[in-house]
Design an enzyme around this catalytic site. Structure first.
Site, PDB file in Angstrom:
ATOM      1  N   CYS A   1      -2.144   3.123   9.833  1.00  0.00           N
ATOM      2  CA  CYS A   1      -3.424   1.504   8.076  1.00  0.00           C
ATOM      3  C   CYS A   1      -4.707   1.643   9.461  1.00  0.00           C
ATOM      4  O   CYS A   1      -5.497   1.527   8.684  1.00  0.00           O
ATOM      5  CB  CYS A   1      -2.593   0.518   9.008  1.00  0.00           C
ATOM      6  SG  CYS A   1      -1.402  -0.307   7.217  1.00  0.00           S
TER       7      CYS A   1
ATOM      8  N   HIS B   1       0.644  -1.079   0.083  1.00  0.00           N
ATOM      9  CA  HIS B   1       0.364   0.402  -0.066  1.00  0.00           C
ATOM     10  C   HIS B   1       0.794   1.226   0.022  1.00  0.00           C
ATOM     11  O   HIS B   1       1.875   1.170   0.960  1.00  0.00           O
ATOM     12  CB  HIS B   1      -0.888   0.330   1.296  1.00  0.00           C
ATOM     13  CG  HIS B   1      -2.492  -0.636   1.180  1.00  0.00           C
ATOM     14  ND1 HIS B   1      -2.542  -1.501   2.065  1.00  0.00           N
ATOM     15  CD2 HIS B   1      -2.688  -1.067   0.134  1.00  0.00           C
ATOM     16  CE1 HIS B   1      -3.645  -1.841   2.123  1.00  0.00           C
ATOM     17  NE2 HIS B   1      -4.536  -1.308   0.955  1.00  0.00           N
TER      18      HIS B   1
END
Ligand code: ARG
Length: 274
Positions: free
Chosen positions: A267, A167
Site C-alpha cells: 500500500c 483492495h
C-alpha cells in the site's frame, strides 16, 4: 535461481498519518496511532528498497490527508503511461490531485485522470502481460474497461467478497512478471475472491503460491516482490516459508502501525514502470 530486477518506487512519508475516519474494517479512530512509530516503520521499508538496489522517489505528504502514505492507491504506471486515481471516499479524494501534479512535474507526459472510481494499484496488479483488476469494494468495474483503454493493456476483472480484503493488493500480489520464457507468478488468498474469480485465478496461475487465513489476516499478501526479494509483514511466517520453498527471498518487516489503517508494504509503494 530467481533474478531480481531493479525497480522505481514512489512513496509518501507518513508524517501526517492518523486514523481519523473508518473506511475499511481495519480502521478504528478510537485506537491510538503512534505517528513517529509509523514514520520509523515506513523509513525502514524505504531503506530496505534502497538496500535491495531499487530507487525511491518521495512525494510531500499533506496535512489533513492521513492516508496519503498509501501511495499505491494514487496511480497506475505502465510503459511510462499514467492512469491517475479517483477515490471512492470523500476523505481521500484530494490525494489524487497531489499525485497527478507529482507525475506532471516529474516529466510524465501521458497522464490521464479517470472518469470512473479507481484506487490504482490498490486494485490493479500488473503481471507483465495483463492487468489484474479488483472490484467489489473500491474500484468500479467500469474503471477496468477505462484502464484497458487508457493504458492499452488487457484487463482481467476479479471480484473481492470479504470486506477485510477490500483492495486486490490485500489478497494477491505478483511475485514475478511474465518473461518471454516464463509465465507470471502470483501469490493469493483464494477465500477473498468470488467463486468465478477463484476459478479464473486457478486457470491463469496453476502454480500460484496460495496463502492461508493467518497470512491473509496480517495483510501478508500486501507484499512487494522484485522477482526475487519479497518484502512482507513479519507476521506472515507460513507465507514466507512457502515463498522460500519456491526460491524467493522473504524480507520480513514490522509494518504494524500502518496496518491500523488497513495497510502494509505494498500500500505504501507505487511502482513506476517506465
Ligand atoms: N486506510 C486506507 C483506505 O482504506 C488504506 C489503503 C491501503 N492501500 C492499499 N493499497 N490497500 O483507503
Amino acid at each position: 535461481m530467481r533474478v531480481p530486477t531493479p525497480r522505481q518506487y514512489l512513496m509518501c512519508p507518513p508524517r501526517h498519518f492518523a486514523v481519523t475516519y473508518a473506511i475499511n474494517p481495519w480502521m478504528d479512530p478510537d485506537v491510538p496511532v503512534d505517528t513517529d512509530r509509523a514514520v520509523a516503520q515506513w523509513t525502514a521499508l524505504r531503506d530496505t528498497y534502497v538496500r535491495l538496489g531499487h530507487s525511491v522517489s518521495e512525494i510531500e505528504p499533506q496535512p489533513g490527508l492521513p492516508d496519503m502514505v498509501f501511495a499505491a492507491n494514487s496511480g497506475t504506471v505502465i510503459d511510462g503511461r499514467v492512469l491517475g486515481a479517483r477515490f471512492r471516499s470523500a476523505e481521500r479524494a484530494a490525494e489524487a490531485e497531489h499525485f497527478r501534479r507529482w507525475f506532471v512535474e516529474n516529466g510524465f507526459r501521458d497522464v490521464t485522470m479517470p472518469a470512473e472510481t479507481n484506487e490504482a494499484e490498490g486494485d490493479f496488479a500488473w503481471t507483465g502481460r495483463v492487468l489484474l483488476a479488483g472490484t467489489g469494494f473500491r474500484t468500479d468495474p467500469r474503471a477496468h474497461a477505462e484502464a484497458q483503454e487508457v493504458l492499452g493493456v488487457p484487463v482481467v476483472s476479479l471480484r473481492l467478497t470479504d470486506p477485510r480484503y477490500y483492495h486486490l493488493d490485500t489478497a494477491l500480489f505478483v511475485l514475478a512478471e511474465a518473461t518471454d520464457t516464463r509465465p507470471a507468478q502470483v501469490a493469493y488468498y483464494p477465500e477473498a475472491f468470488s467463486p468465478g474469480s477463484r476459478r479464473t485465478l486457478e486457470r491463469m496461475f496453476p502454480d500460484a503460491v496460495l496463502a492461508g487465513a493467518d497470512d491473509a489476516a496480517c495483510l501478508g499478501l500486501n507484499a512487494v516482490s522484485d522477482g526475487r526479494n519479497v518484502v512482507l509483514p513479519v507476521e506472515a511466517r507460513e507465507l514466507a516459508e512457502r515463498l522460500a520453498v519456491r526460491g524467493f527471498e522473504p524480507v520480513p518487516l514490522d509494518i504494524s502501525e500502518l496496518r491500523k489503517s488497513g495497510g502494509g508494504p505494498k500500500c505504501c509503494t507505487l511502482e513506476i514502470r517506465k
